[in-house]
Design an enzyme around this catalytic site. Structure first.
Site, PDB file in Angstrom:
ATOM      1  CG  ASP A  93      98.768  55.613  12.613  1.00  0.00           C
ATOM      2  OD1 ASP A  93      99.253  56.440  13.407  1.00  0.00           O
ATOM      3  OD2 ASP A  93      97.854  54.825  12.920  1.00  0.00           O
ATOM      4  CE  LYS A  96      95.973  57.546  18.542  1.00  0.00           C
ATOM      5  NZ  LYS A  96      96.017  56.192  18.044  1.00  0.00           N
ATOM      6  CD  GLN A 128      94.305  52.981  18.679  1.00  0.00           C
ATOM      7  OE1 GLN A 128      94.226  54.152  18.375  1.00  0.00           O
ATOM      8  NE2 GLN A 128      95.391  52.458  19.206  1.00  0.00           N
TER       9      GLN A 128
END
Ligand code: NAD
Length: 283
Positions: free
Chosen positions: A120, A53, A97
């Site tokens: 997300d 990322k 994460q």
């Protein structure tokens, strides 16, 4: 031979397009989109995902900052960091994460991220927006699948779409996005009876199970489009999807490989969401 849906090439092309958009955004507004990534603990797979990322952000001009917290971090400490980032105007996207260590409640963490910075799209408010078809962010993996179908001119309208898997991250939002494109959608899961009878009816079959080579040729209709979301590691260390690629490929109209299919698209959609969040912050 099926058409190979190349997620690596598609994500590369989409990142080139995004780079141009981000350059224009920065020129107009005087700042680059900013993404904060938080990783707790030292899970090796998570560390690889976070590094990917970071690299992808750098390649398209997104300013990313990674917060690496020790595995024994208290939940309140993580929540305090998220609240600080929520209030920081230079941060447009926040990503925690997953998975998180046991002492931290995932649900509480996801609920603490500001819905406007939830790139997300895991916050309940954003999930609700997807249900009613009025959203800013889409969860990255299902959005990546939709982008692949679109780029390969595979129409969803009127097709029978079968999704295997009902997780909040993949299966459920995937089904909603296919429905939004006027597919007739069936969701299958671990308690589904006569699974193969259902998957054999699919014009578009999406596998998000997490079991290597789970979808075999006898479960697939001749001429179907087969999208493999699964990422599994075999005992010898090689990566494979949920679909027995070599046999299914002979029957399918189009198919995604693993690796190089849905996986690269997920990060690309995260980058798009971060630009969207930066644009939304101006309103
Ligand atoms: P999950 O474990 O949360 O969900 C798996 C789903 O499969 C469940 O809903 C379960 O009901 C269903 N299932 C399990 N056994 C089944 C069976 N025998 N028959 C029918 N259904 C069954 O997993 P997830 O987070 O949705 O991820 C699924 C897969 O996708 C995993 O391999 C994961 O690594 C991968 N994944 C890939 C990406 C990507 O970027 N490509 C992103 C997220 C997840």
């Amino acid at each position: 031979m099926a058409i190979l849906i190349d997620g690596k090439a598609t994500s590369f092309a989409m990142k080139e397009e995004l780079k141009v958009k981000i350059e224009a955004f920065e020129k107009e507004n005087g700042f680059a989109p900013g993404l904060s990534v938080i990783i707790v603990g030292d899970d090796p797979a998570s560390a690889v995902y976070v590094r990917n990322k970071e690299n992808a952000c750098a390649a398209v001009g997104i300013k990313s900052t990674t917060y690496r917290l020790p595995g024994d971090t208290a939940e309140e400490e993580l929540l305090a960091l998220i609240r600080r980032l929520n209030a920081d105007v230079s941060v447009h996207g926040i990503l925690v994460q997953l998975p998180l260590p046991k002492q931290i409640c995932e649900e509480t963490v996801l609920a603490t991220i500001s819905p406007n910075k939830d790139v997300d799209a895991f916050h309940a408010q954003n999930v609700g927006h997807i249900m009613i078809g009025n959203y800013h962010f889409l969860p990255c993996t299902p959005a990546g699948v939709m982008a692949l179908l679109d780029r390969y001119d595979i129409s969803v309208e009127g097709k029978h779409c079968v999704v295997i898997g009902r997780s909040n991250i993949v299966g459920k939002p995937q089904a909603m996005l296919l429905l939004e494109k006027n597919g007739t959608v069936t969701i299958c899961h671990s308690r589904t009876k006569n699974l193969a009878d259902i998957t054999r009816q699919a014009d578009i079959l999406v596998a998000a199970v997490g079991r290597a080579n789970f979808v075999t040729a006898d479960m697939v209709k001749e001429g179907a489009t087969v999208i493999d979301v699964g990422i599994n590691r075999l005992p010898d260390g090689t990566l494979c999807g949920d679909v027995a690629f070599n046999e299914v490929e002979k029957k399918a109209y189009a198919i995604t490989p693993v690796p190089g299919g849905v996986g690269p698209m997920t990060v690309t959609m995260l980058l798009y969401n971060t630009l969207t969040a930066a644009k939304e912050s101006l309103k």
